[in-house]
Design a protein around this motif. Structure first.
Motif, short mmCIF file in Angstrom:
data_model
loop_
_atom_site.label_atom_id
_atom_site.label_comp_id
_atom_site.label_asym_id
_atom_site.label_seq_id
_atom_site.Cartn_x
_atom_site.Cartn_y
_atom_site.Cartn_z
N GLY A 59 80.22 76.85 77.22
CA GLY A 59 79.46 77.25 76.05
C GLY A 59 80.23 77.10 74.75
N GLU A 60 81.26 76.26 74.75
CA GLU A 60 82.06 76.07 73.55
C GLU A 60 81.32 75.27 72.48
N ARG A 61 80.43 74.38 72.91
CA ARG A 61 79.74 73.51 71.97
C ARG A 61 78.24 73.55 72.24
N TRP A 62 77.47 73.19 71.22
CA TRP A 62 76.03 73.05 71.40
C TRP A 62 75.76 71.73 72.11
N PRO A 63 74.68 71.62 72.93
CA PRO A 63 73.61 72.60 73.13
C PRO A 63 73.90 73.66 74.20
N ALA A 64 75.03 73.53 74.93
CA ALA A 64 75.32 74.51 75.99
C ALA A 64 75.51 75.92 75.43
N ARG A 65 75.84 75.99 74.13
CA ARG A 65 76.11 77.30 73.53
C ARG A 65 74.86 78.17 73.43
N LYS A 66 73.70 77.60 73.66
CA LYS A 66 72.46 78.39 73.60
C LYS A 66 72.43 79.46 74.70
N ASP A 67 73.26 79.30 75.76
CA ASP A 67 73.31 80.32 76.81
C ASP A 67 73.86 81.64 76.27
N VAL A 68 74.79 81.55 75.31
CA VAL A 68 75.33 82.76 74.68
C VAL A 68 74.23 83.46 73.88
N ILE A 69 73.40 82.68 73.20
CA ILE A 69 72.28 83.24 72.45
C ILE A 69 71.31 83.93 73.41
N SER A 70 71.08 83.31 74.57
CA SER A 70 70.16 83.91 75.55
C SER A 70 70.65 85.28 75.99
N CYS A 71 71.97 85.41 76.17
CA CYS A 71 72.54 86.71 76.55
C CYS A 71 72.26 87.76 75.48
N ALA A 72 72.42 87.37 74.22
CA ALA A 72 72.22 88.31 73.12
C ALA A 72 70.76 88.71 72.96
N CYS A 73 69.85 87.93 73.53
CA CYS A 73 68.41 88.21 73.38
C CYS A 73 67.85 89.09 74.49
N VAL A 74 68.64 89.44 75.49
CA VAL A 74 68.14 90.22 76.61
C VAL A 74 67.67 91.60 76.15
N CYS A 75 68.53 92.33 75.47
CA CYS A 75 68.19 93.66 74.96
C CYS A 75 69.28 94.08 73.97
N ARG A 76 69.15 95.27 73.41
CA ARG A 76 70.09 95.72 72.40
C ARG A 76 71.52 95.80 72.92
N ARG A 77 71.71 96.34 74.13
CA ARG A 77 73.07 96.47 74.66
C ARG A 77 73.71 95.11 74.90
N TRP A 78 72.92 94.15 75.36
CA TRP A 78 73.45 92.80 75.56
C TRP A 78 73.81 92.17 74.21
N ARG A 79 73.00 92.44 73.21
CA ARG A 79 73.30 91.91 71.88
C ARG A 79 74.60 92.49 71.36
N GLU A 80 74.81 93.79 71.53
CA GLU A 80 76.05 94.42 71.09
C GLU A 80 77.26 93.86 71.84
N ALA A 81 77.08 93.59 73.14
CA ALA A 81 78.17 93.02 73.93
C ALA A 81 78.51 91.61 73.45
N ALA A 82 77.46 90.81 73.14
CA ALA A 82 77.69 89.45 72.66
C ALA A 82 78.40 89.45 71.31
N VAL A 83 78.00 90.38 70.44
CA VAL A 83 78.63 90.49 69.13
C VAL A 83 80.11 90.85 69.26
N ALA A 84 80.44 91.70 70.25
CA ALA A 84 81.83 92.11 70.45
C ALA A 84 82.69 90.99 71.02
N VAL A 85 82.07 90.09 71.79
CA VAL A 85 82.82 89.02 72.46
C VAL A 85 82.94 87.78 71.57
N VAL A 86 81.82 87.38 70.98
CA VAL A 86 81.79 86.17 70.17
C VAL A 86 82.42 86.44 68.81
#
Length: 342
Positions: free
Chosen positions: A40-67
């Protein structure tokens, strides 16, 4: 006879979301980190990271903390990163495609240095005539480019002569900033840069072109004054509703080209990123603070360069302290008609 009760789809969706939200924080962070590391370092594969952030609020917070933001990672992930400073060590390479028929400009993140690179779409802008002024409306949506759109990011507005421009952001640059327009009390939807911040037009920069007294025998001069976001601002802070007041405006000027006797033209070294001569081509470097003439700045490092590679294709490379939004707005000013400047 037994009564058949239909299931409530909204209740099922909420139950499904709650199941995902109940994952242990350590496990959730590990999942996001693995997705980030697995191609997921480059697009278009990086859209998987976006998908994680869209699951729910807790997943979004986790993605924000990692990315990490572009200044640290050199990668554009969320829409928020378009208003974050670019990397310091190497420029973020983008390109702009122009559609003359509908006066629309499309900004893409380049995957390679090839001029035929399809790239990842980032933003679009459309030129409108507002009486004696020209406005470029900037949006996340390439199809919906209106100030009332949920994807509205800001605009660039010219004066009558087309030599002075103002950059307006839909988001306040700092807490307590006053919007330039009272019409903007609307709120953005799910694609809003910061969902809890009221949309408006906040002046965050100016671009000016100085008169060229030598007519076609001399290059035009360009100056920019910008409210740049702090490079130390964390990714978490960029998604909150409070913003710190900037330390002060950032001043840029165009790098002076050199006269080439053999070619009989003004030249700049774009290191292969610009291949077609054009009055629109430019490079911006830091300029001393006008209020402090004794201040020293790095006037060698190019912070933004823009130039032509095909009839309607232009490269745009930017770095810290500029964001993609600011670099795009500045580049759009080069398409305006500037009397006595060319």
């Amino acid at each position: 006879m037994d009564e058949v009760v239909e299931a409530d789809p909204d209740a099922e969706a909420e139950d499904q979301e709650e199941r995902w939200a109940r994952l242990l924080p350590e496990l959730l962070s590990d999942v996001v980190r693995r997705v980030e590391a697995s191609g997921g370092e480059r697009w278009p594969a990086r859209k998987d990271v976006i998908s994680c952030a869209c699951v729910c609020r807790r997943w979004r917070e986790a993605a924000v903390a990692v990315v990490r933001p572009p200044a640290e990672s050199g990668k554009i992930t969320f829409p928020s990163s378009l208003k974050q400073p670019g990397p310091r060590d190497s420029p973020m390479q983008c390109f702009i495609k122009r559609n003359k028929k509908n006066s629309t400009f499309y900004l893409y993140l380049g995957f390679t240095s090839s001029p035929v690179d399809k790239g990842k779409f980032l933003m679009a802008a459309r030129r409108f005539r507002r009486g004696p002024h020209t406005e470029y409306i900037i949006s996340l949506d390439s199809e919906d480019l209106s100030p009332g759109s949920n994807a509205y990011m800001g605009k660039l507005r010219s004066d009558f002569w087309g030599t002075n421009f103002k950059i307006y952001d839909s988001k306040p640059p700092y807490d307590g900033a006053k919007a330039s327009s009272s019409r903007s009390s609307r709120r953005f939807g799910s694609r809003r840069i910061s969902p809890q911040v009221s949309a408006g037009n906040y002046e965050v920069g100016q671009v000016s072109y100085k008169y060229n007294l030598l007519k076609s025998r001399g290059p035009r001069r360009m100056y920019c004054t910008l409210e740049c976001p702090s490079a130390q601002e964390t990714w978490e802070n960029s998604l909150k509703t409070k913003f710190k007041r900037p330390l002060g405006p950032t001043t840029l000027r165009n790098k002076a080209p050199l006269w080439h006797e053999h070619l009989q033209c003004w030249c700049l070294n774009f290191h292969g990123r610009v291949t077609v001569a054009s009055v629109k081509n430019f490079q911006l470097v830091a300029a001393p603070d006008p209020s402090d003439p004794t201040s020293s700045v790095d006037d060698k490092t190019v912070l933004l360069q823009f130039g032509k590679v095909d009839d309607d294709v232009f490269t745009m490379d930017y770095r810290q302290p500029l964001s993609a939004f600011q670099a795009f707005a500045i580049s759009l000013s080069s398409f305006g008609t500037k009397l006595a400047c060319e």
